[in-house]
Design a protein around this motif. Structure first.
Motif, PDB file in Angstrom:
ATOM      1  N   GLU A  39      -9.833   0.266   2.650  1.00 54.50           N
ATOM      2  CA  GLU A  39      -9.160  -0.939   2.166  1.00 54.50           C
ATOM      3  C   GLU A  39      -7.858  -1.171   2.919  1.00 54.50           C
ATOM      4  O   GLU A  39      -7.536  -2.311   3.259  1.00 54.50           O
ATOM      5  N   LEU A  40      -7.112  -0.097   3.208  1.00 54.73           N
ATOM      6  CA  LEU A  40      -5.894  -0.256   3.999  1.00 54.73           C
ATOM      7  C   LEU A  40      -6.229  -0.867   5.356  1.00 54.73           C
ATOM      8  O   LEU A  40      -5.531  -1.759   5.836  1.00 54.73           O
ATOM      9  N   THR A  41      -7.303  -0.425   5.968  1.00 58.35           N
ATOM     10  CA  THR A  41      -7.742  -0.991   7.243  1.00 58.35           C
ATOM     11  C   THR A  41      -8.006  -2.488   7.110  1.00 58.35           C
ATOM     12  O   THR A  41      -7.552  -3.284   7.938  1.00 58.35           O
ATOM     13  N   PHE A  76       0.859  -1.183   0.000  1.00 63.07           N
ATOM     14  CA  PHE A  76       0.000   0.000   0.000  1.00 63.07           C
ATOM     15  C   PHE A  76       0.892   1.229   0.000  1.00 63.07           C
ATOM     16  O   PHE A  76       1.753   1.380   0.866  1.00 63.07           O
ATOM     17  N   LEU A  77       0.687   2.086  -0.994  1.00 63.02           N
ATOM     18  CA  LEU A  77       1.460   3.317  -1.130  1.00 63.02           C
ATOM     19  C   LEU A  77       0.631   4.484  -0.595  1.00 63.02           C
ATOM     20  O   LEU A  77      -0.526   4.655  -0.993  1.00 63.02           O
ATOM     21  N   ALA A 126      -1.111  -1.608 -10.406  1.00 65.51           N
ATOM     22  CA  ALA A 126      -1.423  -0.732  -9.271  1.00 65.51           C
ATOM     23  C   ALA A 126      -2.793  -0.111  -9.505  1.00 65.51           C
ATOM     24  O   ALA A 126      -3.180   0.164 -10.642  1.00 65.51           O
ATOM     25  N   ARG A 127      -3.522   0.117  -8.414  1.00 62.32           N
ATOM     26  CA  ARG A 127      -4.845   0.728  -8.540  1.00 62.32           C
ATOM     27  C   ARG A 127      -5.110   1.666  -7.376  1.00 62.32           C
ATOM     28  O   ARG A 127      -4.532   1.498  -6.294  1.00 62.32           O
ATOM     29  N   ILE A 151      -1.260  -4.281  -5.226  1.00 64.91           N
ATOM     30  CA  ILE A 151      -0.748  -2.931  -4.988  1.00 64.91           C
ATOM     31  C   ILE A 151      -1.919  -1.962  -4.921  1.00 64.91           C
ATOM     32  O   ILE A 151      -2.643  -1.777  -5.900  1.00 64.91           O
ATOM     33  N   GLY A 152      -2.071  -1.345  -3.751  1.00 63.56           N
ATOM     34  CA  GLY A 152      -3.077  -0.309  -3.562  1.00 63.56           C
ATOM     35  C   GLY A 152      -2.384   1.037  -3.408  1.00 63.56           C
ATOM     36  O   GLY A 152      -1.329   1.135  -2.787  1.00 63.56           O
TER      37      GLY A 152
END
Length: 117
Positions: free
Chosen positions: A103-105, A39-40, A96-97, A75-76
């Motif tokens: 979503e990170l949670t 996750f970026l 990547a999207r 990859i988020g």
């Protein structure tokens, strides 16, 4: 099977934190049954910018992210952070999207290990 989430906060160049995080993610993906998500967030979203041109022999974070995706990693990229930096979703590397804090949670809850660079 291990499930590892990498959270990358730093820009692609100027520090080596994102580079080292991706090196570890790629190394983990070589293992049997390993699941990796990246996750970026913050300046880390620039790592996923398509069309990066770097000097000959210098690492390219966009290519490294594409390798993560080709090896089955997800990859988020923080959508709010993309907007703040004027980066369109169409500017992201393949695999990547745009993503969200929700979503990170969910990814943090999914992971056995969370590594932040």
């Amino acid at each position: 099977m291990g499930k590892t989430l990498f959270i990358l906060n730093d820009p692609p160049y100027g520090t080596e934190r994102s580079y080292n995080g991706l090196r570890l993610a790629i190394s983990l993906l070589k293992g049997e049954g390993e699941a990796v998500r990246v996750f970026l967030i913050g300046d880390g979203v620039v790592c996923a910018k398509r069309g990066q041109k770097v000097p000959q022999g210098y690492y390219n974070l966009a290519h490294m992210l594409e390798l993560v995706a080709r090896r089955g990693g997800e990859i988020g990229v923080c959508g709010t952070c993309l907007e703040a930096r004027g980066i369109a979703v169409t500017d992201l590397v393949e695999g990547a999207r745009a993503s969200t804090m929700a979503e990170l949670t969910a990814w943090v809850q999914w992971a056995d290990k969370v590594v932040s660079f």
